[in-house]
Design an enzyme around this catalytic site. Structure first.
Site, PDB file in Angstrom:
ATOM      1  N   ALA A 157       0.836  -1.331   0.030  1.00  0.00           N
ATOM      2  CA  ALA A 157      -0.203   0.175   0.127  1.00  0.00           C
ATOM      3  C   ALA A 157       0.657   1.446   0.043  1.00  0.00           C
ATOM      4  O   ALA A 157       0.714   2.013  -0.974  1.00  0.00           O
ATOM      5  CB  ALA A 157      -0.968   0.112   1.307  1.00  0.00           C
TER       6      ALA A 157
ATOM      7  N   TYR B 125       4.124   1.708  -0.302  1.00  0.00           N
ATOM      8  CA  TYR B 125       4.899   1.765  -1.501  1.00  0.00           C
ATOM      9  C   TYR B 125       4.216   2.498  -2.947  1.00  0.00           C
ATOM     10  O   TYR B 125       4.678   3.415  -3.543  1.00  0.00           O
ATOM     11  CB  TYR B 125       5.471   0.334  -1.838  1.00  0.00           C
ATOM     12  CG  TYR B 125       6.317   0.570  -3.215  1.00  0.00           C
ATOM     13  CD1 TYR B 125       7.793   0.793  -2.976  1.00  0.00           C
ATOM     14  CD2 TYR B 125       5.677   0.126  -4.501  1.00  0.00           C
ATOM     15  CE1 TYR B 125       8.643   0.600  -4.103  1.00  0.00           C
ATOM     16  CE2 TYR B 125       6.941  -0.382  -5.506  1.00  0.00           C
ATOM     17  CZ  TYR B 125       8.106   0.229  -5.325  1.00  0.00           C
ATOM     18  OH  TYR B 125       9.041   0.197  -6.357  1.00  0.00           O
TER      19      TYR B 125
ATOM     20  N   VAL C 185      12.444  -6.186 -12.114  1.00  0.00           N
ATOM     21  CA  VAL C 185      14.072  -6.206 -12.543  1.00  0.00           C
ATOM     22  C   VAL C 185      14.507  -7.044 -11.280  1.00  0.00           C
ATOM     23  O   VAL C 185      14.603  -6.934  -9.966  1.00  0.00           O
ATOM     24  CB  VAL C 185      14.657  -4.813 -12.265  1.00  0.00           C
ATOM     25  CG1 VAL C 185      16.015  -4.918 -12.703  1.00  0.00           C
ATOM     26  CG2 VAL C 185      14.021  -3.952 -13.453  1.00  0.00           C
TER      27      VAL C 185
HETATM   28  P1  NAP Z   1      17.386  -2.312  -4.470  1.00  0.00           P
HETATM   29  O1  NAP Z   1      18.406  -3.403  -5.215  1.00  0.00           O
HETATM   30  O2  NAP Z   1      16.725  -2.688  -3.286  1.00  0.00           O
HETATM   31  O3  NAP Z   1      18.321  -0.835  -4.200  1.00  0.00           O
HETATM   32  C1  NAP Z   1      17.574  -0.154  -3.590  1.00  0.00           C
HETATM   33  C2  NAP Z   1      18.851   1.259  -3.604  1.00  0.00           C
HETATM   34  O4  NAP Z   1      18.043   2.397  -2.903  1.00  0.00           O
HETATM   35  C3  NAP Z   1      19.967   0.753  -2.677  1.00  0.00           C
HETATM   36  O5  NAP Z   1      21.219   1.489  -3.127  1.00  0.00           O
HETATM   37  C4  NAP Z   1      19.603   1.368  -1.372  1.00  0.00           C
HETATM   38  O6  NAP Z   1      20.570   1.699  -0.469  1.00  0.00           O
HETATM   39  C5  NAP Z   1      18.975   2.740  -1.688  1.00  0.00           C
HETATM   40  N1  NAP Z   1      18.180   3.243  -0.704  1.00  0.00           N
HETATM   41  C6  NAP Z   1      17.106   2.807   0.249  1.00  0.00           C
HETATM   42  N2  NAP Z   1      16.873   3.699   1.024  1.00  0.00           N
HETATM   43  C7  NAP Z   1      17.884   4.788   1.025  1.00  0.00           C
HETATM   44  C8  NAP Z   1      17.911   5.781   1.907  1.00  0.00           C
HETATM   45  N3  NAP Z   1      17.031   6.399   2.636  1.00  0.00           N
HETATM   46  N4  NAP Z   1      18.832   6.819   1.407  1.00  0.00           N
HETATM   47  C9  NAP Z   1      19.790   6.568   0.350  1.00  0.00           C
HETATM   48  N5  NAP Z   1      19.650   5.448  -0.487  1.00  0.00           N
HETATM   49  C10 NAP Z   1      18.622   4.490  -0.042  1.00  0.00           C
HETATM   50  O7  NAP Z   1      16.377  -1.929  -5.279  1.00  0.00           O
HETATM   51  P2  NAP Z   1      16.232  -1.740  -6.853  1.00  0.00           P
HETATM   52  O8  NAP Z   1      15.391  -2.511  -7.617  1.00  0.00           O
HETATM   53  O9  NAP Z   1      17.758  -1.238  -7.608  1.00  0.00           O
HETATM   54  O10 NAP Z   1      15.248  -0.358  -7.206  1.00  0.00           O
HETATM   55  C11 NAP Z   1      15.750   0.950  -7.497  1.00  0.00           C
HETATM   56  C12 NAP Z   1      14.399   1.755  -7.917  1.00  0.00           C
HETATM   57  O11 NAP Z   1      13.571   1.008  -8.840  1.00  0.00           O
HETATM   58  C13 NAP Z   1      13.695   1.908  -6.588  1.00  0.00           C
HETATM   59  O12 NAP Z   1      12.878   3.126  -6.520  1.00  0.00           O
HETATM   60  C14 NAP Z   1      12.350   1.137  -6.903  1.00  0.00           C
HETATM   61  O13 NAP Z   1      11.285   1.306  -6.410  1.00  0.00           O
HETATM   62  C15 NAP Z   1      12.404   1.034  -8.371  1.00  0.00           C
HETATM   63  N6  NAP Z   1      11.628  -0.049  -8.979  1.00  0.00           N
HETATM   64  C16 NAP Z   1      12.236  -1.234  -8.862  1.00  0.00           C
HETATM   65  C17 NAP Z   1      11.647  -2.449  -9.363  1.00  0.00           C
HETATM   66  C18 NAP Z   1      12.235  -3.786  -9.288  1.00  0.00           C
HETATM   67  O14 NAP Z   1      11.701  -4.855  -9.903  1.00  0.00           O
HETATM   68  N7  NAP Z   1      13.308  -4.106  -8.913  1.00  0.00           N
HETATM   69  C19 NAP Z   1      10.315  -2.165 -10.040  1.00  0.00           C
HETATM   70  C20 NAP Z   1       9.740  -1.025 -10.167  1.00  0.00           C
HETATM   71  C21 NAP Z   1      10.556   0.022  -9.556  1.00  0.00           C
HETATM   72  P3  NAP Z   1      21.379   0.416   0.553  1.00  0.00           P
HETATM   73  O15 NAP Z   1      22.162  -0.225  -0.117  1.00  0.00           O
HETATM   74  O16 NAP Z   1      21.971   1.283   1.578  1.00  0.00           O
HETATM   75  O17 NAP Z   1      19.993  -0.080   1.236  1.00  0.00           O
END
Ligand code: NAP
Length: 232
Positions: A152, A154, A188
């Site tokens: 929710a 998110y 992803v």
């Molecule tokens: P991920 O592998 O979990 O990486 C998330 C990144 O965000 C990490 O570098 C993490 O740092 C950082 N982060 C989290 N909280 C933070 C904070 N308070 N300050 C600074 N950095 C912070 O996720 P991802 O899949 O690469 O996602 C990247 C973006 O794509 C996100 O916005 C996500 O919502 C979006 N997205 C992803 C998918 C998917 O399928 N993967 C789909 C749709 C959208 P730490 O290493 O310190 O935790």
């Protein structure tokens, strides 16, 4: 002309790391930011790029103070941010009725307010320099058309992030060479997306890098997946 400079949040792993690699490949200077400075430095080492093109900074996007401190350090160093990629995000589970208020607050600060504060800090200089690209990394979870699928808070925070894109693009519509867009990377294979996701980080980063490097005639105020406009 000097290379453009891009700042990427959550650049230490996942999609953000791949975006840093992609932007360096496009000849941009990159400020890879991470909330943990050691993680940021390790990621920069893994990219192995010339030190002059790659800089690391610490930003915890959930903290307005951390965002402001980084902006102050960059201003003092004379570094201009031409391209802002708001990528950092968290994905806590839960429904509206069951989500703990502290978790809801952290999710909104990370997935929405962080991007809002970063825009407030860096877009004014883009206006003065009459050039800028902002890419808000959103999700189909933030799409009203798709029914806001996913956890929710998110989903609601990603919908708010899309609203920020639309609103800021409207405020800057008289600036021909400033582009503010949202990107959906698709599902992803990252720590967030899990091993079973169908897309590679390269595929996830592609539309984000494309929006970050749009030419002057490119779109603004849109939501894109696979380089195509999708409904809000
Ligand atoms: P991920 O592998 O979990 O990486 C998330 C990144 O965000 C990490 O570098 C993490 O740092 C950082 N982060 C989290 N909280 C933070 C904070 N308070 N300050 C600074 N950095 C912070 O996720 P991802 O899949 O690469 O996602 C990247 C973006 O794509 C996100 O916005 C996500 O919502 C979006 N997205 C992803 C998918 C998917 O399928 N993967 C789909 C749709 C959208 P730490 O290493 O310190 O935790």
């Amino acid at each position: 002309m000097a290379a453009r400079t891009a700042l990427v949040t959550g650049g230490n792993r996942g999609i953000g790391f791949e975006v840093c690699r992609g932007l360096l490949g496009h000849g941009l200077d990159v400020i890879l930011t991470a909330r943990d400075p050691d993680e940021g430095r390790d990621a920069a080492k893994r990219l192995g790029h010339a030190r002059s093109a790659l800089r690391t900074e610490t930003i915890d996007v959930s903290s307005a103070e951390s965002v402001a401190a980084c902006a102050d350090r960059l201003r003092e160093a004379g570094v201009h941010v031409d391209v802002l990629v708001n990528n950092a995000g968290i994905y806590p589970p839960g429904t509206v009725l069951e989500t703990d208020p502290a978790v809801a607050d952290e999710t909104f600060r990370t997935n929405f307010w962080g991007a809002f504060w970063l825009c407030q800090r860096f877009v004014p200089a883009m206006k003065r320099r009459r050039y800028g690209r902002v890419v808000n990394v959103s999700s189909s979870s933030g799409s009203f058309e798709d029914g806001l699928p996913g956890p929710a808070v998110y989903s609601i925070a990603k919908a708010a992030l899309n609203a920020l894109t639309l609103k800021l693009a409207g405020e800057l519509s008289s600036f021909d060479d400033i582009k503010i867009n949202s990107a959906c990377p698709g599902w992803v294979r990252t720590r967030m997306g899990g091993r079973g996701a169908p897309r590679s980080v390269e595929e996830g980063a592609d539309t984000i890098v494309w929006l970050a490097t749009l030419p002057a005639g490119g779109p603004t105020g849109g939501f894109f997946r696979d380089r195509k406009r999708i409904p809000w």
